[in-house]
Design a protein around this motif. Structure first.
Motif, PDB file in Angstrom:
ATOM      1  N   GLY A  71     -16.235   5.793  -4.670  1.00 35.32           N
ATOM      2  CA  GLY A  71     -17.083   5.576  -6.037  1.00 35.32           C
ATOM      3  C   GLY A  71     -18.314   4.700  -5.903  1.00 35.32           C
ATOM      4  N   GLY A  72     -18.451   4.258  -4.777  1.00 35.34           N
ATOM      5  CA  GLY A  72     -19.738   3.324  -4.290  1.00 35.34           C
ATOM      6  C   GLY A  72     -19.304   2.756  -3.089  1.00 35.34           C
ATOM      7  N   ASP A  73     -20.253   1.960  -2.399  1.00 33.23           N
ATOM      8  CA  ASP A  73     -20.103   1.358  -1.241  1.00 33.23           C
ATOM      9  C   ASP A  73     -19.258  -0.156  -1.514  1.00 33.23           C
ATOM     10  N   ALA A  74     -18.484  -0.169  -0.548  1.00 38.62           N
ATOM     11  CA  ALA A  74     -17.505  -1.397  -0.574  1.00 38.62           C
ATOM     12  C   ALA A  74     -18.318  -2.601  -0.461  1.00 38.62           C
ATOM     13  N   SER A  75     -17.962  -3.591  -1.483  1.00 37.51           N
ATOM     14  CA  SER A  75     -18.872  -4.799  -1.662  1.00 37.51           C
ATOM     15  C   SER A  75     -18.546  -5.648  -0.160  1.00 37.51           C
ATOM     16  N   PHE A  76     -17.409  -5.353   0.057  1.00 35.34           N
ATOM     17  CA  PHE A  76     -16.876  -6.054   1.449  1.00 35.34           C
ATOM     18  C   PHE A  76     -15.656  -5.502   2.042  1.00 35.34           C
ATOM     19  N   TYR A  77     -15.415  -5.605   3.044  1.00 32.52           N
ATOM     20  CA  TYR A  77     -14.214  -5.098   3.740  1.00 32.52           C
ATOM     21  C   TYR A  77     -12.935  -6.444   3.864  1.00 32.52           C
ATOM     22  N   GLU A  78     -11.696  -6.164   3.801  1.00 33.31           N
ATOM     23  CA  GLU A  78     -10.830  -7.171   4.135  1.00 33.31           C
ATOM     24  C   GLU A  78     -10.170  -6.673   5.365  1.00 33.31           C
ATOM     25  N   PHE A  79     -10.285  -7.380   6.524  1.00 29.63           N
ATOM     26  CA  PHE A  79      -9.912  -7.289   7.881  1.00 29.63           C
ATOM     27  C   PHE A  79      -8.727  -7.889   8.239  1.00 29.63           C
ATOM     28  N   ASN A  80      -7.783  -7.377   8.880  1.00 26.97           N
ATOM     29  CA  ASN A  80      -6.792  -8.434   9.268  1.00 26.97           C
ATOM     30  C   ASN A  80      -6.157  -7.855  10.429  1.00 26.97           C
ATOM     31  N   CYS A  81      -5.413  -8.795  11.561  1.00 27.30           N
ATOM     32  CA  CYS A  81      -4.770  -8.616  12.593  1.00 27.30           C
ATOM     33  C   CYS A  81      -3.508  -9.341  12.498  1.00 27.30           C
ATOM     34  N   SER A  82      -2.295  -8.711  12.674  1.00 23.00           N
ATOM     35  CA  SER A  82      -1.038  -9.194  12.705  1.00 23.00           C
ATOM     36  C   SER A  82      -0.366  -8.859  13.915  1.00 23.00           C
ATOM     37  N   ILE A  83       0.436  -9.819  14.362  1.00 22.04           N
ATOM     38  CA  ILE A  83       1.217  -9.507  15.352  1.00 22.04           C
ATOM     39  C   ILE A  83       2.526 -10.111  15.229  1.00 22.04           C
ATOM     40  N   SER A  84       3.480  -9.256  15.479  1.00 21.51           N
ATOM     41  CA  SER A  84       5.079  -9.782  15.188  1.00 21.51           C
ATOM     42  C   SER A  84       5.675  -9.481  16.729  1.00 21.51           C
ATOM     43  N   GLU A  85       6.743 -10.558  16.612  1.00 22.84           N
ATOM     44  CA  GLU A  85       7.767 -10.768  17.739  1.00 22.84           C
ATOM     45  C   GLU A  85       9.124 -10.689  17.089  1.00 22.84           C
ATOM     46  N   VAL A  86       9.706  -9.901  17.653  1.00 24.13           N
ATOM     47  CA  VAL A  86      11.198  -9.790  17.177  1.00 24.13           C
ATOM     48  C   VAL A  86      12.235  -9.883  18.382  1.00 24.13           C
ATOM     49  N   GLU A  87      13.519 -10.238  18.089  1.00 23.15           N
ATOM     50  CA  GLU A  87      14.677 -10.246  18.933  1.00 23.15           C
ATOM     51  C   GLU A  87      15.667  -9.325  18.234  1.00 23.15           C
ATOM     52  N   LEU A  88      15.925  -8.552  18.890  1.00 24.79           N
ATOM     53  CA  LEU A  88      16.882  -7.214  18.582  1.00 24.79           C
ATOM     54  C   LEU A  88      18.422  -7.637  18.904  1.00 24.79           C
ATOM     55  N   ASP A  89      19.463  -7.299  17.863  1.00 24.22           N
ATOM     56  CA  ASP A  89      20.663  -7.354  18.389  1.00 24.22           C
ATOM     57  C   ASP A  89      21.026  -5.726  18.757  1.00 24.22           C
ATOM     58  N   ALA A  90      21.281  -5.293  19.754  1.00 25.60           N
ATOM     59  CA  ALA A  90      21.210  -3.863  20.264  1.00 25.60           C
ATOM     60  C   ALA A  90      22.559  -3.304  19.401  1.00 25.60           C
ATOM     61  N   GLY A  91      23.537  -4.278  19.301  1.00 29.12           N
ATOM     62  CA  GLY A  91      24.865  -3.642  18.756  1.00 29.12           C
ATOM     63  C   GLY A  91      24.668  -3.138  17.476  1.00 29.12           C
ATOM     64  N   THR A  92      24.129  -4.022  16.691  1.00 23.87           N
ATOM     65  CA  THR A  92      23.892  -3.543  15.169  1.00 23.87           C
ATOM     66  C   THR A  92      22.586  -3.149  14.738  1.00 23.87           C
ATOM     67  N   GLY A  93      21.681  -3.157  15.489  1.00 27.72           N
ATOM     68  CA  GLY A  93      20.226  -2.542  15.122  1.00 27.72           C
ATOM     69  C   GLY A  93      19.465  -3.896  14.526  1.00 27.72           C
TER      70      GLY A  93
END
Lengths: 772, 164, 282
Positions: free
Chosen positions: A614-636
């Motif tokens: 509908g028109g040129d964007a007035s600006f863009y939102e830019f984001n970078c996300s990083i996640s770190e998880v610890e998995l319990d393989a027995g239950t998921g």
């Protein structure tokens, strides 16, 4: 045009000012002490309470509605059915006027109102609603994308109805709109690819889940008009739609929108307000509808999606082509969903330098509750697929997924969408990635069972808009700012107060912010797309500068100098003898009759015809996300041990509000990645409307470590170089978390949410596959 | 015995330190009675099934979901709502909420404040983990969780040091 | 419409609960009863009988022979009691995750078992602790082992005109250890997808209590003396013992996942129970 959005007048932060500081939230103490009045807290002792009558299926022809028994129940004052409404049934919408005020002979989604009962008490209304007899014949509704797109599928909207979809080539299908964006030669680029990743992804339907449920009070006025109290993000749109439906002028429809208790996009577009307006006018009484959380969950949701993607990489990690097909599962009526599809898919190639790209997107009608805007709009759905493709490509090439992104990210000013309606980077986006990598300890080794994932996201902000503001500098040096932005938790009022305080030199505690009332406050198009800081912020800034100009001119006239000999700066008129405080200059200028100085500011951005956004964007939102998880393989199950979210915000006008919004967006994004989904049965009934089974994150679901940060280059179009924010942290959370789970579990998950069961199933299947 | 001829119940209770008497139907929840009969709208209504915590009040000094208590049950008991905690200018905890950016849309905040005050009443110096545990029945969709935890920690530290 | 009635003694409560002309429901913490009360009592003249003011009710009683949990004892009361914590770790762990703090301040142990949800958190623990349920009626009292108390979802052996007045737990024999494990969809407040309580009794008996894998909570005995530390021994024993689990698929999980998880949690709970034995001995 003098009121166009442009960046050359953004101003600079005052070293001793309020803007740029951790100013406490305007209205915060009222909220913390329970004094804040939300719509449900307003007292209307004479109001009738309303209960909505629905049927327990998602698609049915209504054969009859018998209200006789209900009308005879104690306390019942009136019942509204479709028969009470004008014929043809009044319909409303934004791009498509397809939604009936109440079910029009056919129920097209679970929860669609069939009748409404008004009684003296809520218990009486509820009891009477239960005895309204609705005779209906269930139809083979389409509740999934597969069903809606199958040959010969039941059509959600009647193709023969000339008032709907006339002349539309897609009318014999459930596709309400489609969009294709393409550049480059896919085949030519594919020949250069060392690796092609191809996969299918799904993104479930979800709900906004504002803790304040929907509520509406409709009150007929003495002069034939109507006052609506509703926690709406767009009071002026509400006014226009309701006035049009009931045949009143804008001046006759007064919308009072107390600050919403959370909106997240779900409180933008009318839902029950038109019905309540007709009911109030029929009965000539004030009527009140107060939903609970489960009923609200049934009424508002985000579109789900299925995505198929093919992406080509060189062995060095250059992305040479990306082909993505996405179908958004919208509801029975359009609401804003066609735009969710067009805006979401526009950024479907990601913020990358792509030699060739093909994005094919469709918005598909289904017999499900109407989907609407939600934080991130249509971007999280497509980002889930596109970013998962990049991660998968890097993994299979043995490359670092963060560095593959850095390698392909566009530079400031470079096009990431090519062609006539190109999209260009408007920030130093790599800085956000580098900062996130640093905060996450990206290159630090991880213990066993841990995994780390990265993703980036972009979203186009508003492509057109109009915000108007008034600022009154009063004789005693206090100020009132009128700004129609809805403060639903993002802290808009605080930003206006900070701005006015700094620009006029008024102490913060002497600034009053008025909003949420169409009779008092000038026009604002809407509170959406993280636009308010840029659009309304600019209007407020201009209104302040208008005040300063007037004070300077009045003062010059009083003291007998040419206005051109004076200048002004924030909080002062500058004379040859030195600075005169603005309030003092105003008092001198106003003279014995006192009075006040009234400044006006407007910010306008016109759209561009033919542009997919509908028109040129007035600006863009830019984001970078990083996640770190610890998995319990027995239950998921997994624990998010660390999560990092970095957004390009231009300038932090209030760092504590930025932090709160950034953390809140990240946590909401995490919930939408690892637990949230609406589930419907084969009759189109929502199985988990209640908070017992629609799970959202609690304190204990927050990452053990959550780091947020902002990139500030003062390069945004808003006041002081700001950009909008708040949606950034939700754009790519799913893909970052999914990549972390993949890294820890050794299997790729293509469907959200990342439930323990889903992860367990995928790891078990992989293990069995390995054995076989 | 008699089960009673009508369904109305007259309740006399101490509400925010004042003796109040009101008459309600037997099924009326404490939440609805506070908001409708007593005009105490600081206690918020959302899920009405004990899942969100927005309606948290103190009953005889214990945090409870007022949507899961009948008004009739508080006859002879003491109820404290957010209005009963608040002082001019806000309590130290409420001020800490503001300083740490914990108040966004604000709808859940009265419930959060009540749950936090209840925690501090029996655990004056809670760890971050204990705060997360104690407040996990209070949902915040703005997800101000870390902001609130900071505010509660700061308040605990200040109160402990003041009391010596 | 609902009538509120505050009973002043057990006999008084029994009289109202036994009446055939009204739909009378016992009210303790109200955390289950009050959810959707209006809808459920819509068709009958409903009476809610509040049991929190019974003059002849004894709350939590700790004696040499065991613990008596009276009908108004809340989850919070139970968790705060040091003797209960020392003697019945599985129960305290289970009671500590029922709902939220505000729920645990109201929800009672007796109410929790009388609600008879297949996913009740306390039931698996009470099963392995050998609880007995004391049921009063106009004709006197009877005591039912909790393993015979649950009949079907939301149905117990406590019938119309009867009232559970207490849950009684025998003091564990020396050397007993117990633990509770459950699986939820999120880390904060949630209902159990699967739950398991384990007790390794000082007299050699090994028991599991299973939640959310059958229409009622289940009690399972493992062969006495099974070497819990040796997975090669334990796994086939669990396979056989857990065959009684017949979970359903619902919004919270699919049946096969529940089947796998009950086994996983059983192994973990047994290990934790064994560890708690060792801690007690040390």
């Amino acid at each position: 045009m003098g009121d166009a959005l442009r960046s050359q007048e953004v101003g600079t932060l005052r070293p001793d000012g309020n803007v740029g500081t951790r100013t406490k939230r305007y209205g915060g103490l009222e909220r913390a002490s329970g004094a804040q009045k939300y719509v449900a807290d307003l007292e209307f002792p004479e109001a009738l309470q309303v209960a909505i009558v629905t049927i327990p299926v998602g698609c049915a022809d209504i054969l009859g509605v018998d209200t006789a028994e209900a009308e005879a129940m104690p306390g019942v004052v009136g019942v509204l059915t479709a028969a009470d409404l004008p014929s043809p049934m009044p319909r409303f919408g934004v791009s498509h006027k397809d939604r009936p005020v109440m079910a029009d002979g056919r129920v097209n989604f679970y929860g669609e109102p069939v009748a409404a009962v008004a009684a003296l008490t809520q218990e009486q209304a509820d009891a009477a609603a239960r005895v309204v007899k609705v005779d209906y014949r269930e139809l083979p509704g389409v509740y999934t994308l597969d069903a809606a797109l199958a040959p010969g599928a039941h059509l959600v909207q009647d193709p023969s109805d000339p008032t709907k979809r006339a002349g539309d080539a897609l009318r014999e299908t459930n596709v309400i709109e489609e969009q294709t964006i393409a550049w480059g030669d896919l085949a030519e680029q594919e020949a250069k690819a060392a690796l092609v990743v191809e996969d299918s992804y799904s993104y479930p339907m979800m709900t906004q889940f504002p803790i304040e449920p929907l509520a509406v009070i409709a009150e007929p006025t003495d002069v034939g008009g109507l006052t609506l109290y509703t926690p709406v993000q767009h009071p002026y749109l509400m006014q226009r739609i309701v006035a049009g439906l009931v045949g009143k002028t804008l001046g006759q429809v007064h919308v009072i929108a107390p600050d919403p208790g959370g909106g997240f996009g779900g409180k933008q577009i009318p839902k029950y307000e038109p019905l309540m307006a007709f009911l109030a006018l029929k009965l000539g009484r004030t009527v009140r509808l107060t939903l609970n959380l489960a009923e609200t969950t049934t009424a508002i949701r985000r579109a789900g999606a299925t995505v198929h993607a093919r992406t080509g990489f060189t062995s060095e990690g250059d992305i040479v082509f990306h082909h993505v097909r996405i179908d958004y599962q919208i509801g029975a009526y359009a609401d804003v969903a066609p735009r969710v599809m067009t805006k979401g898919s526009y950024v479907g190639g990601g913020p990358y330098r792509l030699p060739a790209c093909l994005i094919e997107a469709r918005a598909v009608l289904t017999n499900t509750p109407v989907s609407t805007a939600m934080r991130g709009y249509g971007a999280p759905q497509i980002s889930w697929a596109t970013e998962s493709q990049i991660t998968d490509g890097a993994r299979r090439l043995g490359l670092d997924p963060a560095r593959v992104r850095l390698r392909n990210l566009v530079e400031n000013g470079e096009e990431f969408v090519k062609g006539e309606f190109a999209g260009k980077a408007d920030g130093e986006w790599k800085q956000a990635v580098e900062k996130a990598m640093e905060l996450a300890g990206w290159d630090d080794p991880l213990p066993p069972n841990r995994g780390r994932g990265i993703a980036v996201g972009i979203k186009s902000s508003a492509t057109s808009g109009l915000s108007q503001s008034l600022v009154r500098l009063l004789y005693d040096g206090s100020a009132i700012v009128y700004a129609g932005t809805s403060d639903m938790g993002q802290g808009a009022r605080t930003i206006w107060a900070q701005t006015v305080a700094d620009e006029l030199g008024v102490p913060l505690e002497k600034v009053t912010v008025i909003s949420g009332d169409t009779d008092l406050v000038p026009f604002d198009l809407q509170t959406s797309a993280s636009r308010s800081t840029v659009f309304m912020g600019t209007a407020v800034l201009r209104a302040c500068r208008d005040v300063r100009r007037q004070v300077r001119e009045m003062y010059a006239e009083r003291v007998g100098v040419e206005p051109g000999e004076l200048d002004d700066e924030p909080g002062a008129v500058l004379t040859a003898e030195g600075a005169v405080a603005l309030d003092e200059a105003a008092r001198i200028g106003l003279g014995a009759l006192r009075g006040e100085v009234l400044g006006q500011g407007t910010c306008r951005l016109e759209g561009r015809k033919g542009h997919p956004l509908g028109g040129d964007a007035s600006f863009y939102e830019f984001n970078c996300s990083i996640s770190e998880v610890e998995l319990d393989a027995g239950t998921g199950q997994f624990v998010i041990t660390r999560h990092v979210s970095v957004s390009d915000v231009g300038t932090e006008l209030n760092p504590i509000q930025v932090t709160a919004q950034e953390e809140g967006g990240a946590i909401m994004g995490i919930g939408q990645a690892d637990m949230e989904q609406l589930v419907f049965d084969e009759h189109g009934r929502l199985l988990n409307p209640s908070a017992i089974d629609y799970r959202v994150p609690t304190y204990k679901d927050v990452p053990l470590e959550l780091f947020t940060s902002a990139v500030e280059n003062h390069d945004g179009p808003g006041p002081y170089g700001s950009k909008g924010m708040s949606e950034g942290p939700i754009l790519c959370t799913g893909a970052a978390l999914g990549a972390a789970v993949t890294a820890a579990a050794g299997v790729k998950i293509t469907d959200l949410p990342l439930t323990a069961e889903r992860i367990w199933r995928a790891t078990r299947a992989a293990a069995e596959g390995a054995i076989a | 015995m008699s089960v009673g001829t009508g369904s109305l119940v007259t309740v006399t209770a101490t509400i925010n330190g004042e003796t109040r008497t009101f008459t309600v139907p037997g099924h009326r929840t404490l939440l609805d009675a506070l908001r409708s009969e007593l005009g105490l709208t600081g206690t918020k209504s959302s899920c009405t099934e004990g899942e969100c915590g927005a309606c948290t009040v103190m009953l005889d000094g214990h945090a409870v979901n007022s949507c899961l208590v009948l008004a009739a049950e508080v006859d002879g008991h003491e109820v404290v709502t957010i209005e009963g905690l608040s002082v001019d200018g806000g309590t130290d905890l409420q001020q800490a909420f503001l300083e740490h950016g914990a108040v966004q849309c604000g709808f859940c905040i009265p419930g959060q404040v009540m749950s936090a005050e209840y925690l501090l009443s029996h655990n004056p110096d809670p760890s971050v983990e204990e705060i997360r545990d104690a407040l996990s029945g209070n949902l915040c969709r703005c997800a101000s969780y870390n902001r609130i935890v900071e505010a509660v920690r700061q308040t605990a530290e200040k109160r402990v040091s003041t009391r010596g | 419409m609902v009538t509120y009635y505050k009973a002043h003694a057990v006999a008084d409560a029994l009289e109202v609960l036994g009446r055939k002309d009204v739909d009378a429901r016992a009210l303790l913490g109200g955390t289950d009863l009050l959810v959707g009360l209006d809808d459920r009592l819509d068709s009958a003249p409903g009476v809610v009988v509040d049991l929190k003011g019974l003059a002849d009710e004894t709350p939590l009683a700790v004696e040499d022979s065991g613990v008596r949990i009276g009908l108004t004892v809340t989850m919070a009361d139970l968790v705060a009691n040091p003797t209960v914590a020392a003697w019945y770790p599985a129960l305290v762990q289970a009671a500590g995750v029922v709902g939220s703090v505000a729920i645990r301040n109201r929800a009672t142990v007796v109410g929790n078992i009388c609600n008879a949800s297949p996913a009740s958190d306390t039931a698996p623990a009470l099963l392995v602790h050998g609880a007995n349920v004391r049921i009063a009626s106009a004709d006197g009292e009877r005591v039912v082992p909790i393993s015979e108390f649950f009949v079907a979802p939301r149905v117990t052996t406590c019938g119309r005109g009867e009232l559970v007045t207490a849950v009684e737990l025998p003091r564990p024999v020396p050397g007993t250890g117990s633990a509770f494990q459950r699986l939820t969809r999120r880390w904060g407040v949630d209902l159990a997808t699967v739950s398991v309580a384990a007790a390794v009794h000082g007299d050699g008996r090994i028991q599991l209590g299973l939640g959310a894998v059958a229409p009622t909570p289940l009690l399972v005995d493992l062969p006495a003396g099974t070497d819990l530390a040796d997975r090669a021994v334990l796994d086939p024993v669990l396979d056989e013992a857990l065959a009684v689990a017949t979970p359903i698929s619902d919004i919270r999980a699919a049946a096969d996942y529940r089947t796998a998880m009950v086994r996983e949690l059983a192994a973990r709970a047994l290990q934790a129970a064994l560890d708690s034995t060792r801690r007690t001995q040390a």
